[in-house]
Design a protein around this motif. Structure first.
Motif, mmCIF file in Angstrom:
data_model
loop_
_atom_site.group_PDB
_atom_site.id
_atom_site.type_symbol
_atom_site.label_atom_id
_atom_site.label_comp_id
_atom_site.label_asym_id
_atom_site.label_seq_id
_atom_site.Cartn_x
_atom_site.Cartn_y
_atom_site.Cartn_z
ATOM 1 N N LEU A 85 54.546 -94.701 -58.683
ATOM 2 C CA LEU A 85 53.579 -93.656 -59.008
ATOM 3 C C LEU A 85 53.896 -92.357 -58.293
ATOM 4 C CD1 LEU A 85 50.210 -95.603 -59.032
ATOM 5 C CD2 LEU A 85 51.666 -94.997 -60.930
ATOM 6 N N ALA A 89 55.007 -88.847 -60.082
ATOM 7 C CA ALA A 89 54.104 -87.702 -59.940
ATOM 8 C C ALA A 89 54.773 -86.561 -59.188
ATOM 9 C CB ALA A 89 52.841 -88.145 -59.213
ATOM 10 N N PHE A 108 45.998 -84.294 -53.431
ATOM 11 C CA PHE A 108 46.709 -85.354 -52.713
ATOM 12 C C PHE A 108 46.841 -85.024 -51.234
ATOM 13 C CE2 PHE A 108 47.730 -88.667 -55.500
ATOM 14 C CZ PHE A 108 48.034 -88.161 -56.754
ATOM 15 N N ALA A 143 46.088 -96.289 -53.284
ATOM 16 C CA ALA A 143 45.346 -95.030 -53.308
ATOM 17 C C ALA A 143 45.394 -94.326 -51.958
ATOM 18 C CB ALA A 143 43.891 -95.284 -53.711
ATOM 19 N N LEU A 146 49.107 -92.972 -51.345
ATOM 20 C CA LEU A 146 49.665 -91.966 -52.248
ATOM 21 C C LEU A 146 49.768 -90.580 -51.613
ATOM 22 C CD1 LEU A 146 48.331 -92.868 -55.787
ATOM 23 C CD2 LEU A 146 50.691 -92.665 -55.065
ATOM 24 N N LEU B 10 42.009 -85.406 -69.301
ATOM 25 C CA LEU B 10 42.183 -86.301 -68.153
ATOM 26 C C LEU B 10 40.917 -87.098 -67.893
ATOM 27 C CD1 LEU B 10 43.901 -87.245 -65.834
ATOM 28 C CD2 LEU B 10 42.975 -85.410 -64.455
ATOM 29 N N LEU B 18 39.316 -96.795 -66.970
ATOM 30 C CA LEU B 18 38.397 -97.525 -66.092
ATOM 31 C C LEU B 18 37.651 -98.610 -66.862
ATOM 32 C CD1 LEU B 18 36.787 -94.860 -63.752
ATOM 33 C CD2 LEU B 18 38.109 -96.836 -63.081
ATOM 34 N N LEU C 12 51.664 -87.243 -64.003
ATOM 35 C CA LEU C 12 50.735 -87.265 -62.878
ATOM 36 C C LEU C 12 49.619 -88.282 -63.078
ATOM 37 C CD1 LEU C 12 50.228 -83.426 -62.401
ATOM 38 C CD2 LEU C 12 51.553 -84.935 -60.933
ATOM 39 N N TYR C 13 49.348 -88.591 -64.335
ATOM 40 C CA TYR C 13 48.120 -89.331 -64.629
ATOM 41 C C TYR C 13 47.993 -90.691 -63.940
ATOM 42 C CZ TYR C 13 47.228 -85.778 -68.190
ATOM 43 O OH TYR C 13 47.011 -84.619 -68.853
ATOM 44 N N PRO C 14 49.012 -91.538 -63.966
ATOM 45 C CA PRO C 14 48.824 -92.857 -63.319
ATOM 46 C C PRO C 14 48.431 -92.739 -61.854
ATOM 47 C CG PRO C 14 50.881 -92.793 -64.558
ATOM 48 C CD PRO C 14 50.373 -91.395 -64.518
ATOM 49 N N ALA C 15 49.227 -91.966 -61.099
ATOM 50 C CA ALA C 15 48.908 -91.806 -59.676
ATOM 51 C C ALA C 15 47.528 -91.198 -59.525
ATOM 52 C CB ALA C 15 49.961 -90.922 -59.017
ATOM 53 N N LEU C 16 47.254 -90.192 -60.332
ATOM 54 C CA LEU C 16 45.973 -89.501 -60.239
ATOM 55 C C LEU C 16 44.815 -90.438 -60.531
ATOM 56 C CD1 LEU C 16 45.150 -86.668 -59.562
ATOM 57 C CD2 LEU C 16 45.179 -86.105 -61.995
ATOM 58 N N LEU C 17 45.010 -91.291 -61.519
ATOM 59 C CA LEU C 17 43.952 -92.204 -61.911
ATOM 60 C C LEU C 17 43.531 -93.105 -60.757
ATOM 61 C CD1 LEU C 17 42.247 -93.390 -64.192
ATOM 62 C CD2 LEU C 17 44.066 -95.053 -64.542
ATOM 63 N N ILE C 18 44.513 -93.766 -60.189
ATOM 64 C CA ILE C 18 44.184 -94.690 -59.102
ATOM 65 C C ILE C 18 43.607 -93.937 -57.911
ATOM 66 C CG2 ILE C 18 45.225 -96.253 -57.428
ATOM 67 C CD1 ILE C 18 46.962 -97.322 -59.527
ATOM 68 N N TYR C 19 44.211 -92.787 -57.641
ATOM 69 C CA TYR C 19 43.757 -91.981 -56.514
ATOM 70 C C TYR C 19 42.316 -91.516 -56.709
ATOM 71 C CZ TYR C 19 44.013 -88.272 -52.991
ATOM 72 O OH TYR C 19 43.796 -87.459 -51.918
ATOM 73 N N LEU C 20 42.016 -91.061 -57.921
ATOM 74 C CA LEU C 20 40.656 -90.617 -58.198
ATOM 75 C C LEU C 20 39.670 -91.778 -58.104
ATOM 76 C CD1 LEU C 20 41.085 -88.166 -61.215
ATOM 77 C CD2 LEU C 20 40.299 -87.601 -58.921
ATOM 78 N N ALA C 21 40.025 -92.868 -58.781
ATOM 79 C CA ALA C 21 39.071 -93.961 -58.884
ATOM 80 C C ALA C 21 38.765 -94.590 -57.524
ATOM 81 C CB ALA C 21 39.612 -95.031 -59.834
#
Lengths: 272, 436, 289
Positions: A85, A89, A108, A143, A146, B10, B18, C12-21
């Protein structure tokens, strides 16, 4: 003249300091070869009688192999996922200048500083039915790792000349192919650094499994140690052997790969 | 314009994934680890009846006695379709673990815990199965101490809880011609005699909160006996800080410290270190209970009630037993297992390893000398008092910490009581108890 | 225009997804929950404004834990950075056995806190090696109950953390030192500067980047302290060695979730404000080679 006395004096001072510094570890190593009585009496360092059976006794507990397996699963999956990831990214954050990308990168970086809020995270995992699962724990570990990974990778990719991508693009390569065959191989150093740092961090970590796993069957090695120490409190020799076994994988890795470890850490600090 | 479009894209994507993940995760409960369950032996294939569906019962209990494994294995022998996922958790972590699992609604099928804690903290009506109608209820010696809101939620391991008080080394007392003290002044004299003879009067294990609280617990129990103090406190009509008896009781143990009657490293020693230390003979007494881990030498010890007041009764604790979780998928099998446990030959296995006062009328237990003496001197004569922790309406674990603070000289007895009152108020309000 | 196809946003989306969630959303939720009476005993949640924070301010034990956290962060930062710097300078000079020394000092970093905690529990026991050693060399009066005495316990825990963490910072300082070209040092010596002047006037300013990384990292890690306390003292005796994270953990177990989240929020604010302050301070001090 000053230099001639200075050097051995410094070496001596360092040697003394190193001895004291190493003492706890020495105590652990020597203690693991003692009998129970000797190990629990805190007055002799060197064993009178060398016992070699402590390690076998500790290993024969079935829990230790299970916890070892758990530690391996959690470490390997979380490291692999983080690497993938973050690399993908960072390719974008290092190269693309849009406001959105800058915003994401800032998000980040902010995570480098912010502490993890345990209780709402537990509730989130519950909502996703991921509480007390390896998947849930791995995702949380990813998470929280990252930010640093993205930071590290982005800085590194910025050092790779843009021309490489652009000329490949002009030659008709698709973005996936460029990433896969050109950028990724060049990322080897930071991949190594990130992997090693993460391995030490995740393998040794106690708080994440403590909060997010409830099953004794899912315990990682540090959790196992924490929970069984009171059982062994009268047998410090077994405790020491246990501690050594738990630390062995990472220590062995460290000693074998010291060069990469240290140089990775160094370059990360100075470049970043 | 581009930015906003991408932001909403997004957001939408996030929501989708989710939802997808949660649907996936809940539909697919297969978790990567299979804990230490034994493989089920094969059911005879030539049987004409359909083989019973395979069941795994998950059990969680504190402490690591062997009989848990022995009995579950025996059950599997007789009922091959049932296997067990037995988690014995070390005592001091058990509480945290249980709290977490109840808070996250992640309970195993069967939980071992004590009645008092369950009643006060864990809402048995919502979380556990009512067992009042089970076949073994009729054989119980003492069903009353199990009743929560007049219902029975667990199968008990004993007819009464552990006794708590001062455990003493009978040999040392005999050697120095000491008799069991029945008042605090007598206790001080005993300590002085011991000290002048080079024996540490008290060896305490205050590193473990639940041990540190025993003096307070046993003395408080006597203070509130035959009064309505607890009713008033629970109804917010009285504060602990206003009851002189409580402050006096705590002052007493602080006196023991001041006079040098206690081992210096008491805050570094926990329950696990006590048995060994007492067996070495360097100390005469410890504040603990009849469950002292003294191995073979348990016959050297006796127990007497903590003489905070004159001529006290012995404090007895609550009973531990099996509870069945309401959202278990195997309630019927769990009930059968509990009935199995209650059978004389099976529960006998437990009592052989860990003797208790038998929970069932048709089961006899032989006691070690410590417990026999306890039975003769106190229990059979009704000289018992219910422990304070069972009488206060809220969870007491914070109180344990406050005691440790007091021992570490961070608080005076009065401050402990005041801080405890504050905590009681907070917990009572959170649980919306009447009167708060 | 090339950029959009070459560096697509969806990378960016995969990393962002997990990071956000699992990081950002919980953090945002915590900002809200800190102002409620969320607890395990009821299913309803009430908004209570600043109640939680008032409760924390009025409670001596909770304020102690905040004080302990700050104390720990400052003490361990100073310890790790000063010691790390000293060791780095020593190991970068012309001595032998460099690899060996480096290994010894860095080894504790790769051990788990539980291992370190158990080892030091034995060492710091009232009858353990440290007290015995002190008695042996005639310093009987210095013997303490290191993990139990209120006045020293927090320093003891800090000491253990410094032991474990110094090696890491030492390596980073070494990187900073080694990046300075030799000419600078030689020029200074020719000009007659003594080693101390050489260090403070030339080497240190050129190392500012390494210093800032080390100071900020050690402070952040210090504020986030949890395992060190959990394993050595569990916050005890009583509350003497409690820190923000250990209290938050206790509160989670107690079911006081709103209050625990409020403590976590205080931690968050402490960390972010210190980090911003320090980073801006160091940015100004950085000198480029």
């Amino acid at each position: 003249m000053r230099k001639r006395i200075g050097k051995p004096l410094l070496e001596l001072a360092l040697a003394v300091a190193a001895f004291f510094y190493f003492f706890p570890v020495l105590m652990m190593i020597l203690g693991s070869f003692k009998s129970s009585m000797e190990a629990s009496a805190f007055d002799r360092l060197w064993p009178e009688v060398w016992e070699f059976g402590n390690f076998r006794q500790v290993l024969s507990g079935e829990r230790i192999l299970q916890s070892l397996r758990n530690s391996v699963i959690i470490s390997s999956f979380s490291i692999a996922l983080t690497l993938v990831l973050a690399a993908v990214a960072s390719f974008v954050t290092a190269r693309r200048q849009s406001r959105f990308v800058s915003g994401v990168y800032f998000l980040f970086i902010a995570g480098l500083v912010a502490p993890l809020m345990y209780i709402p995270t537990i509730k989130t995992l519950q909502f996703l039915s991921l509480m007390n699962t390896f998947t849930g724990l791995i995702l949380v570990v990813v998470a929280t790792n990252l930010p640093f990974a993205v930071f590290l990778f982005t800085g590194f990719i910025k050092g790779i000349p843009r021309e490489l991508d652009e000329s490949a693009f002009v030659d008709g390569f698709g973005t996936m192919r460029i990433f896969w065959s050109i950028i990724l191989p060049l990322l080897a150093p930071v991949i190594a650094t990130q992997s090693i740092l993460m391995l030490v961090g995740v393998w040794n970590d106690l708080s994440m499994p403590l909060f997010f796993l409830n099953d004794s069957g899912k315990w990682t090695l540090p959790m196992l140690v924490y929970n069984f120490i009171s059982q062994y409190v009268r047998n410090w020799n077994l405790v020491y052997a246990f501690l050594i076994l738990v630390s062995l994988p990472v220590v062995a890795l460290f000693i074998a790969g010291q060069k990469h470890f240290v140089s990775g850490l160094m370059s990360g600090a100075v470049k970043g | 314009m581009n930015f906003r479009l991408q932001k909403s894209a997004l957001a939408l994507l996030t929501c989708f994934v989710l939802l997808f993940l949660s649907a996936c995760a809940s539909g697919n409960k297969a978790e990567p680890s299979a804990s230490g369950s034994q493989p089920a032996s094969e059911t005879p294939s030539a049987s004409k009846e359909t083989a019973p569906e395979k069941v795994t019962l998950s059990i969680m209990v504190g402490g690591n006695n062997k009989f848990y494994e022995t009995i579950t294995k025996e059950y599997t022998n007789r009922n091959p379709h049932v296997t067990f996922d037995l988690q014995t958790v070390d005592g001091s972590q058990y509480d945290t673990l249980l709290r977490t699992r109840i808070a996250t609604k992640n309970l195993p099928d069967i939980v071992g815990h004590n009645v008092s804690d369950m009643a006060r903290r864990y809402n048995p009506t919502d979380n556990f199965v009512d067992l009042s109608g089970e076949p073994w209820v009729g054989r119980l010696v003492n069903p009353d101490i199990l009743k929560i809101d007049d219902k029975i939620y667990n199968l008990p391991f004993a007819a009464s809880g552990s006794a708590l008080g001062i455990v003493y080394n009978k040999k040392i007392f005999a050697d120095l011609n000491l008799s069991v003290p029945r008042t605090f002044e007598e206790l001080l004299q005993v300590c002085e005699t011991l000290k002048t003879n080079g024996i540490t009067p008290f060896y305490l294990g205050n590193k473990d909160g639940w041990v540190a609280q025993i003096w307070g617990l046993t003395t408080f129990s006597e203070v509130v006996k035959n009064t309505d103090i607890m009713d008033k406190i629970n109804a917010n009509q009285l504060k602990h800080a206003d009851v002189p008896g409580f402050e006096e009781a705590l002052g007493q143990i602080m006196q023991l410290f001041e006079k040098g009657y206690v081992n210096e490293d008491h805050l570094s020693v926990g329950f696990d270190g006590l048995g060994g230390a007492m067996n070495s003979g360097k100390a005469a007494m410890t504040v603990l209970g009849d469950f002292i881990d003294a191995g073979e030498q348990v016959g050297d010890y006796g127990i007497f009630a903590t003489p905070g007041v004159d001529n006290p009764d012995l404090t007895v604790g609550t009973v531990t037993g099996w509870f069945i979780s309401k959202n278990s998928k195997n309630i019927e099998e769990a009930k059968k297992f509990l009935d199995f446990w209650s059978q004389p030959d099976i529960i006998g296995i437990q009592y052989a390893e860990d003797p208790r006062f038998s929970a069932f009328k048709d089961v006899q237990v032989s006691f070690n000398p410590l417990m026999q003496a306890e039975y003769d001197e106190y229990i059979s004569q009704g000289k018992v008092v219910r422990q304070y922790n069972d009488l206060i309406a809220v969870d007491t674990s914070e109180l344990f910490r406050l005691y440790q603070d007091m021992f570490g000289k961070g608080k005076t007895p009065k401050q402990v009581l005041e801080a405890w009152d504050e905590k009681v108020a907070e917990l009572a309000k959170a649980a919306e108890l009447p009167g708060w | 225009m090339n950029a959009r196809r070459l560096y697509p946003h969806f990378f960016l989306y995969p990393a962002l997804l997990i990071y956000l969630a699992l990081f950002i959303f919980p953090t945002l939720f915590s900002f809200i929950y800190s102002f409620t009476d969320w607890n395990a005993y009821r299913d309803t949640i009430r908004f209570t404004g600043l109640d939680n924070f008032v409760k924390i301010a009025k409670n001596a034990d909770l304020m102690l834990s905040i004080g302990n956290t700050v104390l720990f962060a400052v003490v361990t930062s100073i310890g790790k950075n000063v010691l790390g710097m000293l060791l780095a300078v020593a190991l970068c000079s012309r001595i032998g056995f460099k690899r060996l020394f480096r290994t010894v000092f860095f080894l504790p970093t790769v051990l788990s806190f539980i291992v370190v905690g158990v080892l030091f529990t034995a060492l710091l026991h009232p009858d353990g090696f440290l007290n015995q050693f002190l008695g042996f060399i005639g310093l009987e009066g210095l013997r303490q109950e290191w993990l139990v005495d209120r006045s020293v316990v927090m320093y003891t825990v800090s000491f253990v953390d410094v032991w474990k963490g110094t090696g890491f910072h030492m390596i980073i300082f070494m990187a900073g030192l080694l990046a300075i070209p030799r000419d600078y040092g030689e020029a200074a010596q020719i000009d007659g500067a003594n080693p101390l002047q050489e260090f403070f006037r030339i080497k240190l300013p050129l190392m500012m980047q390494a210093v800032s990384v080390n100071v900020v990292l050690s402070l952040i890690a210090g504020f986030k302290v949890f395992e060190q306390v959990f394993v050595l003292t569990n916050g005890g005796p009583g509350y003497a060695s409690s820190v923000l994270n250990s209290i938050a953990f206790q509160m989670f177990g107690d079911g006081r979730w709103g209050l625990g989240t409020a403590m976590n929020l205080i931690l968050f604010l402490l960390i972010t404000s210190f980090s911003i302050l320090l980073l801006t301070y160091f940015k100004r001090k950085e000198v480029d080679i």
